[in-house]
Enzyme design. Structure first.
Site, PDB file in Angstrom:
ATOM      1  N   SER A  27      -3.099 -20.797  18.582  1.00 19.00           N
ATOM      2  CA  SER A  27      -2.559 -20.483  20.172  1.00 19.00           C
ATOM      3  C   SER A  27      -3.959 -19.865  20.619  1.00 19.00           C
ATOM      4  O   SER A  27      -3.377 -19.081  21.784  1.00 19.00           O
ATOM      5  CB  SER A  27      -1.948 -18.766  19.589  1.00 19.00           C
ATOM      6  OG  SER A  27      -2.442 -18.127  19.132  1.00 19.00           O
ATOM      7  N   LYS A  60       1.817 -10.352  22.589  1.00 17.99           N
ATOM      8  CA  LYS A  60       1.049 -10.471  22.592  1.00 17.99           C
ATOM      9  C   LYS A  60       0.315  -9.732  23.835  1.00 17.99           C
ATOM     10  O   LYS A  60      -0.148  -9.484  24.081  1.00 17.99           O
ATOM     11  CB  LYS A  60       0.310 -12.308  22.460  1.00 17.99           C
ATOM     12  CG  LYS A  60      -0.048 -12.488  21.239  1.00 17.99           C
ATOM     13  CD  LYS A  60      -0.407 -13.861  20.849  1.00 17.99           C
ATOM     14  CE  LYS A  60      -0.233 -14.267  19.993  1.00 17.99           C
ATOM     15  NZ  LYS A  60      -0.319 -16.024  20.376  1.00 17.99           N
TER      16      LYS A  60
END
Length: 716
Positions: free
Chosen positions: A566, A609
């Site tokens: 990611s 995030k």
């Protein structure tokens, strides 16, 4: 400069309009099965429970807390009352071999009566034998009368008693045989059941001696009520003894004699026989002997009884070997996908015995229809758990939270455990506010309180960044440096954490070093992501010349295992910046995966995030230049916190959704990425031109060094 616009506020959160509901509170709604959206699982369960062939036991696959056990109980509920109650079972001695007790099958609800009837039968037979003995003439030369009862006379004296019992329980050949064997054994042992050398008086019945009569005792092994439904049982601790039963050695001796038939203990498999047994697969696999024993029982369709290990793990020296009981049952294992895959890949017996997989959905499409059904689920859950009813607005907030749990604006989480937890806590906050209903404020407070309780890690991260112990820039520009975004899992909560990623470049042989992998802190997926970067750069910029670059990538101040790809988009941005010697805006963080074509790919935990970097920026003061770059395909997953959405509405924080690395670099550097013209050249002012120019320069330097003898010697 990039022409890519930040996402609009409406794209950051999908609200639920409570005006679509036609109720004031969920008390007005009809009940609905809590297993909403489980049509596939329901169809599989109906098939698995209906088919009677061997091996078609069920494995229910779903995450912990998804409501698998409640689902199975709801599916089975109408079946239990429609099926015939299972048989009772008793253990009695085989008088030809006292080490092998016999299992007798009895109609449901009759085992305890049978036990009492046999005890009375023994008394009655002995009384009849005594009467026959007293009425029988005895030769004067015989020293003791006890040995002179004629067997034929004794059998005739007790035949009518045996006939009466056979008439009551005589439908079974095994029971008829047992009564006959019992009669013969009583006759044969009559002298030993009397007082030695003298006949007992009428007021002193020596056959009540428990030592001498235990051979005729009946062990009620499994007893059901005559009106009981088909059993549905859950074994919470599937040890070998709990699940399969056991022969328990007496406390006073290690050897189990014939007079210890009561040491036979039924297991859950015996009690659920004829019905259904639920077992947590993870707990079961943790008991290897129980797992192997269950598989043997299902394969042979009978349940053997074995001695239980002692407290010190030493097997008992019992000599009892009870006859096994026939097994007719549906076993339903409950587990997650990883355990199902592990068993199916590594245990050849598993797929033969558990042929039906009941696969639980984790979410369902969010639509007006499913939202209304979800409201009924909330109402049903509130009634089942004795909670206050929810207002329409509170249901709307629950819908939004379900989308957040599903990490998708177009989905609703149907994880019953998490939904139930939120509902129960909201009921608590409603009670503290002395409300008769659960309102939006109660649901909102529940979510805030849950975040606070698990927020210690988040606060420590922010403190470390604020004190300069964890180096994160949120303004300025740096070459070869980018703010990546990671998440830390804490219980069932995800905590977002920014991470500085840096890249360095120099003349070399085309190798990009993943420092995390070199020190064994990088997992396979992370290493794969870094390898993709190497081939992307070579394919795009070094098609006609060798890639003469050595580079290194690292997560700064990372001391734990890193896996997943990611961060590969952020790593590629840092690497391209270092090659082009073009600085990156540190006010913008990056998350996302990237493929060999430079296209962004979705990642998980996108909300957490974004919020992790937002918290850093908010603590330092929002400037309006800060934001986060995410993959375009992640835009549908945004269900951000209210404070993030409010900041975006005021243009203090932006979320950019990009399709390619070129989009990301334009936002990060403010330089147009550029595309090749018909001759294959990038525009001279473009970012891609800078990258290609630097790589061509390195290739020429590498060739020059290769042609120079001194350089060759140095490399050797």
């Amino acid at each position: 400069m990039s022409n890519l616009r930040a996402l609009t506020v409406n794209a950051l959160y999908h609200r639920c309009d409570a005006s679509q509901f036609d109720f004031s509170t969920t008390a007005e709604l009809e009940d609905i099965a809590l297993a909403l959206g489980q049509q596939r699982a329901l169809r599989a369960a109906d098939f698995g429970l209906g088919i009677k062939k061997e091996g078609f036991n069920l494995f229910v696959v779903g995450e912990p807390g998804a409501g698998k056990q409640s689902f199975i109980r709801d599916v089975l509920s109408p079946r239990l009352s429609q099926q015939t109650p299972p048989h009772d079972w008793c253990y009695v001695h085989d008088f030809t071999d006292l080490t092998q007790p016999i299992a007798l099958q009895l109609p449901a609800g009759s085992a305890k009566k049978f036990q009492k009837d046999v005890a009375k039968l023994v008394d009655d037979v002995l009384t009849a034998l005594q009467a026959a003995f007293e009425n029988e003439p005895q030769p004067p030369e015989v020293g003791t009368k006890l040995t002179m009862l004629d067997p034929q006379t004794a059998m005739k004296a007790s035949d009518y008693l045996i006939a009466e019992m056979s008439a009551i329980y005589g439908n079974s050949p095994s029971l008829r045989k047992y009564f006959l064997d019992l009669q013969r054994d009583l006759v044969a042992n009559f002298p030993y059941l009397m007082a030695i050398n003298e006949l007992p008086s009428a007021t002193n019945s020596p056959w009540h001696n428990p030592v001498s009569l235990t051979r005729y005792h009946v062990n009620v092994f499994v007893a059901h009520g005559s009106a009981d439904n088909t059993p549905l049982m859950y074994e919470s601790n599937p040890s070998h003894g709990n699940l399969l039963g056991q022969v328990v050695a007496p406390m006073s001796e290690r050897k189990t004699e014939f007079n210890h038939i009561d040491t036979l203990r039924a297991g859950t498999l015996h009690r659920a026989n004829g019905g259904y047994l639920l077992v947590d697969a993870f707990k079961l696999i943790g008991q290897p002997s129980a797992w192997e024993g269950l598989k043997r029982a299902l394969a042979t369709r009978e349940i053997p009884l074995e001695a239980a290990p002692s407290a010190h793990g030493v097997a008992s020296t019992t000599t009892l070997r009870p006859h096994p009981i026939p097994l007719h049952i549906k076993v339903i294992l409950l587990g997650d996908r990883s355990l199902y895959s592990l068993l199916s890949d590594n245990d050849p017996d598993f797929m033969e015995l558990f042929k039906v997989v009941v696969d639980f959905e984790e979410d369902l499409d969010r639509s007006p229809e499913s939202t209304r059904l979800f409201a009924r689920v909330i109402g049903s859950l509130a009634r089942r758990e004795k909670l206050r009813p929810f207002t329409a607005a509170a249901v709307g907030r629950m819908v939004e939270h379900a989308s957040r749990l599903a990490e998708d604006q177009g989905k609703l989480s149907i994880h019953l455990g998490e939904i139930s937890d939120v509902a129960s806590e909201a009921d608590y906050w409603a009670s503290t506010a002395q409300r008769n209903v659960i309102d939006t404020a109660d649901v909102e407070r529940t979510i805030v309180e849950q975040q606070y309780r698990s927020g210690r890690v988040r606060e420590h991260i922010l403190e470390a960044i604020d004190r300069g112990m964890l180096l994160i820039d949120s303004d300025g520009a740096k070459i070869g440096q980018v703010n990546g975004l990671t998440v830390i899992e804490f219980g069932n909560q995800l905590v977002g954490q920014p991470a500085r990623i840096t890249a360095t470049t120099r003349l070399g042989d085309g190798k990009i070093v993943d420092i995390e992998r070199e020190v064994e802190l990088g997992g396979a997926m992370h290493s794969k992501g870094v390898m993709i970067l190497t081939h992307f750069i070579a394919a795009r910029y070094a098609r006609s010349k060798p890639l003469s670059l050595s580079a290194s990538l690292v997560f700064e101040q990372s001391y734990a295992q890193i896996d997943g790809d990611s961060a590969s988009l952020a790593e590629l941005c840092a690497l391209l910046s270092a090659i082009a010697e073009t600085p990156i805006n540190q006010a913008i963080a990056v998350t996302g995966s990237v493929n060999q074509l430079g296209e962004s790919q979705p990642i998980g935990g996108v909300n957490e995030k974004i919020e992790g970097f937002f918290d850093v920026c908010a603590a330092r003061g929002l400037t309006g230049n800060q934001g986060v770059i995410i993959p375009h395909s992640n835009a549908a997953h945004l269900m951000l916190r209210n404070d993030v959405v409010e900041a975006a509405a005021k243009n203090l924080f932006q979320i950019y959704a990009v399709k390619t690395v070129d989009d990301a670099m334009e936002i990060l550097t403010g330089v147009s990425a550029g595309v090749r013209d018909p001759d294959g050249n990038f525009p001279e002012e473009s970012f891609n031109f800078r990258v290609e120019y630097q790589l061509f320069t390195l290739a020429e330097l590498w060739q020059m060094s290769a042609d120079h003898p001194t350089a060759n010697d140095a490399r050797d």
